[in-house]
Design a protein around this motif. Structure first.
Motif, PDB file in Angstrom:
ATOM      1  N   LEU A 142       3.919  44.680 -26.650  1.00 15.02           N
ATOM      2  CA  LEU A 142       2.824  45.260 -27.363  1.00 15.02           C
ATOM      3  C   LEU A 142       1.685  43.796 -28.066  1.00 15.02           C
ATOM      4  O   LEU A 142       1.812  42.665 -28.012  1.00 15.02           O
ATOM      5  N   TYR A 143       0.197  44.011 -27.876  1.00 14.46           N
ATOM      6  CA  TYR A 143      -0.452  43.184 -28.540  1.00 14.46           C
ATOM      7  C   TYR A 143      -1.677  44.426 -29.098  1.00 14.46           C
ATOM      8  O   TYR A 143      -2.121  45.461 -28.882  1.00 14.46           O
ATOM      9  N   GLN A 203      -3.516  39.725 -21.417  1.00 13.10           N
ATOM     10  CA  GLN A 203      -4.034  41.329 -21.108  1.00 13.10           C
ATOM     11  C   GLN A 203      -5.004  41.077 -22.282  1.00 13.10           C
ATOM     12  O   GLN A 203      -6.029  42.441 -22.683  1.00 13.10           O
ATOM     13  N   ALA A 204      -4.869  40.651 -23.573  1.00 13.57           N
ATOM     14  CA  ALA A 204      -5.542  40.901 -24.236  1.00 13.57           C
ATOM     15  C   ALA A 204      -6.524  40.644 -25.267  1.00 13.57           C
ATOM     16  O   ALA A 204      -7.566  40.819 -24.891  1.00 13.57           O
ATOM     17  N   TYR A 246      -1.601  47.844 -28.541  1.00 11.23           N
ATOM     18  CA  TYR A 246      -1.001  48.561 -27.127  1.00 11.23           C
ATOM     19  C   TYR A 246      -0.080  47.596 -26.443  1.00 11.23           C
ATOM     20  O   TYR A 246       0.012  47.301 -26.809  1.00 11.23           O
ATOM     21  N   LYS A 247       0.085  48.788 -25.273  1.00  3.54           N
ATOM     22  CA  LYS A 247       1.337  48.097 -24.316  1.00  3.54           C
ATOM     23  C   LYS A 247       0.810  46.728 -23.995  1.00  3.54           C
ATOM     24  O   LYS A 247      -0.542  47.348 -23.163  1.00  3.54           O
ATOM     25  N   VAL A 248       1.684  45.898 -23.318  1.00  3.93           N
ATOM     26  CA  VAL A 248       0.978  44.927 -22.281  1.00  3.93           C
ATOM     27  C   VAL A 248       0.425  45.200 -20.815  1.00  3.93           C
ATOM     28  O   VAL A 248      -0.603  44.992 -20.749  1.00  3.93           O
ATOM     29  N   SER A 249       0.476  47.104 -20.451  1.00  2.91           N
ATOM     30  CA  SER A 249       0.131  47.627 -19.491  1.00  2.91           C
ATOM     31  C   SER A 249      -1.524  47.863 -19.944  1.00  2.91           C
ATOM     32  O   SER A 249      -1.933  48.505 -19.027  1.00  2.91           O
ATOM     33  N   GLY A 250      -2.304  48.100 -21.112  1.00  6.62           N
ATOM     34  CA  GLY A 250      -3.395  48.442 -21.542  1.00  6.62           C
ATOM     35  C   GLY A 250      -3.296  49.558 -21.275  1.00  6.62           C
ATOM     36  O   GLY A 250      -4.088  49.911 -22.545  1.00  6.62           O
TER      37      GLY A 250
END
Length: 405
Positions: A375-376, A161-162, A391-395
């Motif tokens: 998170l990233y 996602q990152a 960001y949460k992994v959800s974006g």
């Protein structure tokens, strides 16, 4: 009784077969895998790549050229021989790790490359060199806290996602505990599986955590041999710690990796890193300074008080104006300058990219915190500003701040 005995035998066979399949899942072959970019020299004019094969490969090499969008991949190619080292895995197998450094590159230029032995080749990858050190261009990078657990299934979504969001990132900082059980090849297999092609295109900037260490037969604290085999890093650190303590200058940023596991547990290594760090900070012409290490200066847990970092290393961070300290270890998220911040004190961040979570029960030194969330972080740097976003992994954007020079 016979039925019970037979059922037990079948269950044992099933478990054995599952174990064998798991052990074989990430076995090497004559074809390159675990292709990983790092730097061992100037990011504007060099690029280092490391990869793995089985023990049948003795003479490996890497080919590269400037990207020109032509399907004629063979024209104008340059070739570099690889340096090869063997790694005896705990699973009783001999693997080969190879690395090559492309030199004489032009800054701010896209190149393509592949690695192999002349018969078994990887796919073609792309990478971009850094701009010249005196440039004024803006760039971004990604920072990830602990991966550690369920790397293939649940950490992979964070790093991917990152990449999905910040595909132009110039590098990815991994703040320790990349895996859970040191010297376990299958876990490194999951880690490389999770990053897929990403680190074949975007360099890794890793620092080790406590889970990259084990005690050998003499009870000596030992860094996982996979570390030096698969991450070819600068050798500008203190003697005996070049694999994990180093710095690199990327355009206008100095990035410093400290080995906090040795700081916490080895007095001689602590002293050597302290002396080395002051010299690296004192002789620093870069606009921005970022430190990455695994253990946090300020913890989110009452049970994890890393006092030696505050007593010995924090004064250097304050004295020499370190801007940002990127950490892991506590499996929560926290960001702040701490209760005794000075005008030149850095912002301290600790984050978690994997699924293993802890409580946050320390004194409230932080300005922002959260638990039970993967998170990233993306960080954009120019001469004048450093813009940080978590960001949460959800974006979903969770936290952000900006530093200004």
């Amino acid at each position: 009784m016979n039925l019970i005995f037979r059922a037990g035998i079948l269950a044992c066979l099933l478990l054995f077969n599952v174990a064998v399949l798991c052990a074989q899942e990430f076995q090497p072959s004559g074809y390159p895998d675990r292709v990983t970019l790092t730097w061992s020299a100037d990011p504007a004019t060099t690029q280092t790549v490391t990869w793995r094969t089985d023990a049948t490969v003795n003479r490996a090499k890497a080919q590269f050229k400037k990207e020109d969008a032509s399907p004629d991949m063979e024209h104008g190619i340059e070739e570099f021989p690889a340096t090869t080292r063997s790694l005896a895995t705990k699973e009783g197998r001999e693997d080969r790790y190879h690395h090559a450094t492309f030199k004489g590159l032009q800054p701010a230029t896209v190149y393509i490359y592949r690695v192999g032995d002349g018969e078994h080749w990887s796919e073609w990858y792309q990478f971009r060199t850094a701009d010249a050190a005196d440039g004024n261009s803006t760039f971004s990078f990604v920072y990830l806290g602990d991966g550690q657990n369920d790397l293939k299934s649940r950490w992979s979504r964070t790093v991917r996602q990152a990449f999905r969001q910040q595909s132009d990132a110039r590098f990815i900082i991994h703040a320790g505990d990349l895996i859970n059980r040191s010297n376990t090849d299958s876990e490194w297999g999951e880690w490389h599986y999770g990053t897929s092609f990403i680190h074949g295109m975007i360099p890794a900037v890793p620092t080790p955590g406590n889970h990259e260490y084990f005690r050998d037969d003499n009870e000596q604290l030992t860094l996982d041999p996979h570390w030096a085999a698969q991450f070819t890093l600068p050798t500008n650190g203190p003697d005996g710690m070049q694999e994990s303590v180093y710095y690199l200058d990327y355009q206008n940023v100095r990035i410093i990796s400290l080995n906090s596991q040795l700081i916490m547990l080895d007095e001689a290594a602590r002293s050597a890193q302290l002396q080395w760090l002051e010299a690296v900070l004192k002789d620093n012409a870069q606009r921005w300074t970022i430190v990455t290490m695994h253990h946090p200066v300020y913890s989110t847990s009452k049970r994890r008080d890393n006092a030696v970092l505050r007593e010995l290393f924090k004064p250097l961070f304050d004295r020499y104006g370190v801007d940002l300290v990127l950490q892991g270890h506590d499996h929560t998220y926290a960001r702040g300058k701490g209760p005794d911040a000075q005008p030149n004190s850095p912002v301290y961040v600790l984050s978690v990219a994997g699924p293993k979570m802890y409580e946050s029960d320390s004194d409230r030194w932080m300005d922002v915190s959260i638990t039970d969330i993967q998170l990233y972080q993306t960080i954009q740097v120019s001469n004048e500003t450093l813009e940080y976003k978590s960001y949460k992994v959800s974006g979903e954007l969770f936290d952000s701040f900006e530093l200004t020079k």
